[in-house]
Design an enzyme around this catalytic site. Sequence first.
Site, PDB file in Angstrom:
ATOM      1  CB  CYS A 115      -0.793   0.067   1.354  1.00  0.00           C
ATOM      2  SG  CYS A 115      -2.103   1.307   1.098  1.00  0.00           S
ATOM      3  CB  CYS A 119      -2.219   4.664   7.487  1.00  0.00           C
ATOM      4  SG  CYS A 119      -3.256   5.142   6.162  1.00  0.00           S
ATOM      5  CB  CYS A 122      -1.979   0.563   8.704  1.00  0.00           C
ATOM      6  SG  CYS A 122      -2.203  -1.038   7.532  1.00  0.00           S
TER       7      CYS A 122
HETATM    8  N1  SAH Z   1      -6.752   1.551   2.382  1.00  0.00           N
HETATM    9  C1  SAH Z   1      -8.340   1.386   2.755  1.00  0.00           C
HETATM   10  C2  SAH Z   1      -8.313  -0.205   2.840  1.00  0.00           C
HETATM   11  C3  SAH Z   1      -7.555  -0.849   4.158  1.00  0.00           C
HETATM   12  S1  SAH Z   1      -8.893  -1.408   5.334  1.00  0.00           S
HETATM   13  C4  SAH Z   1      -8.612   1.831   4.135  1.00  0.00           C
HETATM   14  O1  SAH Z   1      -7.581   2.709   4.483  1.00  0.00           O
HETATM   15  O2  SAH Z   1      -9.837   2.144   4.432  1.00  0.00           O
HETATM   16  C5  SAH Z   1      -8.079  -1.699   6.603  1.00  0.00           C
HETATM   17  C6  SAH Z   1      -8.758  -1.054   7.845  1.00  0.00           C
HETATM   18  O3  SAH Z   1      -7.842  -1.416   9.083  1.00  0.00           O
HETATM   19  C7  SAH Z   1      -8.702   0.450   7.862  1.00  0.00           C
HETATM   20  O4  SAH Z   1      -9.797   1.146   8.607  1.00  0.00           O
HETATM   21  C8  SAH Z   1      -7.272   0.804   8.499  1.00  0.00           C
HETATM   22  O5  SAH Z   1      -7.466   2.176   9.050  1.00  0.00           O
HETATM   23  C9  SAH Z   1      -7.685  -0.231   9.674  1.00  0.00           C
HETATM   24  N2  SAH Z   1      -6.315  -0.297  10.464  1.00  0.00           N
HETATM   25  C10 SAH Z   1      -5.185  -0.431   9.792  1.00  0.00           C
HETATM   26  N3  SAH Z   1      -4.156  -0.776  10.655  1.00  0.00           N
HETATM   27  C11 SAH Z   1      -4.662  -0.972  11.925  1.00  0.00           C
HETATM   28  C12 SAH Z   1      -4.090  -1.554  13.017  1.00  0.00           C
HETATM   29  N4  SAH Z   1      -3.101  -1.878  13.334  1.00  0.00           N
HETATM   30  N5  SAH Z   1      -5.303  -1.839  14.016  1.00  0.00           N
HETATM   31  C13 SAH Z   1      -6.822  -1.681  13.759  1.00  0.00           C
HETATM   32  N6  SAH Z   1      -7.105  -1.239  12.624  1.00  0.00           N
HETATM   33  C14 SAH Z   1      -5.945  -0.838  11.553  1.00  0.00           C
END
Ligand code: SAH
Length: 365
Positions: A115, A119, A122
């Site tokens: 990706c 973020c 993530c």
């Molecule tokens: N790029 C898209 C699809 C990925 S969805 C998006 O950002 O929505 C993955 C989901 O998990 C997103 O809501 C993301 O913010 C969340 N997420 C990512 N890392 C996380 C973590 N360590 N703990 C909980 N949620 C997380």
Amino acid sequence: MTVDSKKSLAGLGRAELAAELALLGAEPFRARQLWHWIYHRGATDFAAMSSLARGFREVLAARYTLDRPSIAAAQTSRDGTRKWLLRLADGHEVETVHIPEEDRGTLCVSSQVGCTLTCRFCHTGTQRLVRNLGAAEIVGQVMLARDALGEWPSSKDERELTNIVLMGMGEPLYNFDNVAAAMKIVMDPEGLAISRRKITLSTAGVVPMIARCGAEIGVNLAISLHAVRDDVRDVLVPLNKKYPLAALLEACRNYPGSSNARRITFEYVMLKGVNDSPAEARELVRLLKGIPAKVNLIPFNPWPGAPYECASDAAIAAFSDIVFAAGYSAPVRTPRGRDILAACGQLKSASVKSRASRLPVPAAL
Ligand code: SAH
């Protein structure tokens, strides 16, 4: 032609399938028959296609396969969540997760290898290698899950795979054309037959693509919000610098097809001391005014080296209470599959992991 160079028909759209058959000089109704075998029956072998003449089956088998992406590893969590590591034709890898629940089962599908969004909380965002998945590679994840769960034909009742969330690796709205093409096959009533009401696309907020998503695919929308102020969101979701909160919420207000019966989900990862205060819960309520919304509070799922901690149970409960009291559903999402790094934000494919840390490969699915 060597075996390896044969093209797979599994994952092609109607027009592409028709074009392949036209190359063979086959009549158009043959494409409809094949469509049925591939997407309704889940055939993995041309020989099983009993409504096609034997000679034609042989012609097909000589030129094509029905292969899905191959499974490099499969794991099952203590809670029944399953994770498949898929190896794509070029050697890249992505993950797909199945989350069984009492009343449904949700398949979490990836849209990119890695990706680009970075973020901060993530795991996938730390993976440097990125490419878009093709439509066939996205559809292939659904087909492979159906294979593994034994859920063909598409009309089968009481299935374990009822819902799809585009919440795996990648940003689906950065790969819109392939995601849209894949979802058309998934939603086709004579295809995989999963209704658009059972599909949710999650985006970090690619504002210019949100309207197209509603108009052209018409699936449910989820927004990875995670913060209620631009200065905080700029850090957590760097895409916010390009498309700040006001623009994002405006796009949500205008999302085609949203209504009180079909709300937009706002995902909010709970990070200790970062975004988990009661004041932020109240601000969230203020921001959502006028949007048919529900809130999904996600306890932060840790990963090796993550720079954050999960908010306390008390902070999450207090946050949820405030949002709930304002009239929004605000469930706390139970983490699933944490023990196999299959929970939200924990996916990171072995494409960039050392071989030594590869997932164990079980003997059978
Ligand atoms: N790029 C898209 C699809 C990925 S969805 C998006 O950002 O929505 C993955 C989901 O998990 C997103 O809501 C993301 O913010 C969340 N997420 C990512 N890392 C996380 C973590 N360590 N703990 C909980 N949620 C997380």
